[in-house]
Design a protein around this motif. Structure first.
Motif, mmCIF file in Angstrom:
data_model
loop_
_atom_site.group_PDB
_atom_site.id
_atom_site.type_symbol
_atom_site.label_atom_id
_atom_site.label_comp_id
_atom_site.label_asym_id
_atom_site.label_seq_id
_atom_site.Cartn_x
_atom_site.Cartn_y
_atom_site.Cartn_z
ATOM 1 N N GLU A 1 0.867 -1.311 -0.003
ATOM 2 C CA GLU A 1 -0.021 0.086 0.035
ATOM 3 C C GLU A 1 0.933 1.341 0.068
ATOM 4 O O GLU A 1 0.474 2.294 -0.492
ATOM 5 N N LEU A 2 1.891 1.197 0.882
ATOM 6 C CA LEU A 2 2.933 2.249 0.821
ATOM 7 C C LEU A 2 4.115 2.535 -0.108
ATOM 8 O O LEU A 2 4.514 3.480 -0.493
ATOM 9 N N ASN A 3 4.549 1.270 -0.589
ATOM 10 C CA ASN A 3 5.813 1.394 -1.113
ATOM 11 C C ASN A 3 5.641 0.495 -2.592
ATOM 12 O O ASN A 3 5.243 -0.512 -2.510
ATOM 13 N N PRO A 4 6.195 1.297 -3.594
ATOM 14 C CA PRO A 4 6.171 0.626 -4.819
ATOM 15 C C PRO A 4 7.389 -0.642 -4.854
ATOM 16 O O PRO A 4 8.066 -0.531 -3.872
ATOM 17 N N ALA B 1 4.222 14.112 -3.653
ATOM 18 C CA ALA B 1 3.155 13.231 -3.190
ATOM 19 C C ALA B 1 2.553 13.947 -1.753
ATOM 20 O O ALA B 1 2.510 15.029 -1.675
ATOM 21 N N ASN B 2 2.664 13.124 -0.681
ATOM 22 C CA ASN B 2 2.086 13.429 0.690
ATOM 23 C C ASN B 2 3.249 13.884 1.534
ATOM 24 O O ASN B 2 2.977 13.878 2.980
ATOM 25 N N GLY C 1 0.763 -1.430 -8.997
ATOM 26 C CA GLY C 1 0.659 -1.941 -7.662
ATOM 27 C C GLY C 1 -0.306 -1.006 -6.831
ATOM 28 O O GLY C 1 -0.769 -0.012 -7.226
ATOM 29 N N LYS C 2 -0.346 -1.455 -5.666
ATOM 30 C CA LYS C 2 -1.543 -0.652 -4.608
ATOM 31 C C LYS C 2 -0.885 0.659 -4.418
ATOM 32 O O LYS C 2 -1.818 1.601 -4.089
ATOM 33 N N ALA C 3 0.397 0.944 -4.424
ATOM 34 C CA ALA C 3 0.945 2.632 -3.640
ATOM 35 C C ALA C 3 0.600 3.392 -5.027
ATOM 36 O O ALA C 3 0.794 4.698 -4.752
ATOM 37 N N LEU D 1 2.346 7.482 -10.869
ATOM 38 C CA LEU D 1 3.231 6.240 -10.224
ATOM 39 C C LEU D 1 3.214 6.103 -8.816
ATOM 40 O O LEU D 1 3.320 4.943 -8.269
ATOM 41 N N TYR D 2 2.839 7.205 -8.016
ATOM 42 C CA TYR D 2 2.844 7.019 -6.603
ATOM 43 C C TYR D 2 1.734 7.996 -5.986
ATOM 44 O O TYR D 2 1.690 9.089 -6.256
#
Lengths: 265, 265
Positions: A69-72, B105-106, B174-176, B183-184
């Motif tokens: 969830e947090l990291n590619p 991002a955040n 991916g989920k991230a 991408l992110y």
């Protein structure tokens, strides 16, 4: 350390263990990160020495890993896990660790000044040495590109080695180094460790060319810097231990007698 | 903009102008930085378009420059001056600017997650493409290493191009990435701009191989990502303007018909 311990549930970042995921057998790019932990006296786990460590590594870089969830997903090792954070790319990991390990000079924007020096050593100097044994293709063996290698190394020791040594000599002569022996700000930073490791590996690869550069007297500050890092008590102890892995022809810094050339006039 | 204005006395960092020092004529590595300013709508000066700009650049990278009290000399352009800060190395400049331009991002540790993606595109993907036209020596002309280039590009389009495209396809899946298109983290970051520019340049170099990859359907997320960046209003306007310099055979991304190969089975 057992795999399960390495993979243990994450802690809040400040108290989480530092977990280095890197190949075994070679010092490679992971060594830059190890030297930071060693100099700072901060413990870390290392898949290179862990039972099942390569399984952990291969899971991270598997083509089926899409991250969490947090990291590619990481592209390649070295990888650092610190609590919930999983990051890759050597200069990126070093920049994350620098301030946490007290290796970032005086804080603030100094991390960007230090990072510029580290990137010049890593993505310039060190990567060019690496490319000397596979100019044609990363995935081909040295034996399949021997002639091209010889042509490349002759150029490299003549034109590029002096360029990098001359650059770092200038950095050490500059006012921002505060009269040395360190590259920046009068204190040891992660860029110093990176330059040391790069020059150490380059010396393994190009014994004759580096010896000639040293005896030329043109780069005295650079070689004094190298010796100053090597003499740091924790670094010296580490280098003498069996935790310091030997260079081999599987890694970045190799040794082929026929490529150990001296610069031609 | 006149040189003296570019070199004007420094302001406190927050209100200081952003000054990009980079070669003229080529987009090169400077383009990654320009795209960040463009997307953010933040003004910057650029030696590529300034009268006397190349004199400013050459002074920075002169072998007599040892930097100043705060800043080591830069190794090579691009260089960013922002108030008292003078830094080099593309990924370093991007990481400095990312949070300031709202492209990180955040916040918090996300800058390291974003930086890992940017470094994979820049120091892996883009640098390997660059090395395709000088496998033997950076200082030799393409004409002096043509055969080696051909051997290298055949390997590169077969083995490395799919590796990078496949990696970023996985990142986007991916989920991230929060279901894309970025991408992110569900927001556009500097890594998106870097991947766009890298793929754009690679498409210029390897028209046939990239066209084949696109039509294969294996990397749909990557090519949708490319189109999504290209369609950002400020980016689209910039790309259509004469501020967007053309690729040429002086730069990273070249075009030689004989090197425009398709992957062999």
């Amino acid at each position: 350390m057992p795999v399960l311990e390495i993979m243990a549930a994450s802690h809040p970042a400040n108290e989480a263990p530092y977990e280095l995921i890197y190949w075994h057998v070679i010092p490679g790019r992971g060594e830059h990160i190890r030297l930071c932990f060693v100099e700072a006296g901060v413990p870390y786990s290392d898949t290179a020495f862990a039972e099942g460590g390569m399984d952990v590594l291969h899971a991270y870089i598997s083509e089926t890993n899409t991250g969490d969830e947090l990291n590619p997903p990481p592209f390649a090792p070295p990888i650092l896990k610190h609590g919930d954070l999983i990051i890759s790319q050597t200069p990126n990991i070093l920049q994350y660790l620098g301030p946490k390990l007290g290796l970032a000079a005086n804080g603030g924007d100094d991390i960007f000044r230090v990072n510029a020096l580290a990137l010049t050593a890593l993505d310039g100097f060190s990567n060019e040495v690496h490319n000397c044994h596979h100019p044609i293709a990363i995935d081909l063996y040295y034996e399949d590109q021997k002639e091209e290698c010889l042509r490349r190394v002759k150029d490299w020791v003549k034109n590029r080695l002096p360029k990098y040594l001359g650059y770092f000599e200038r950095v050490l002569a500059g006012k921002a180094s505060k009269d040395g022996p360190w590259l920046y700000g009068g204190v040891l930073t992660w860029a110093d460790l990176v330059l040391f490791q790069t020059l150490d590996g380059t010396t393994h690869f190009f014994r004759k060319a580096v010896a000639a550069a040293r005896s030329s007297g043109k780069y005295d500050r650079v070689f004094q810097h190298y010796e100053a890092v090597k003499a740091r008590p924790r670094i010296a102890e580490y280098l003498a231990s069996d935790r310091r892995q030997k260079y081999s022809n599987y890694g970045i810094y190799r040794y082929y007698e026929e490529l150990d050339v001296v610069p031609e006039e």
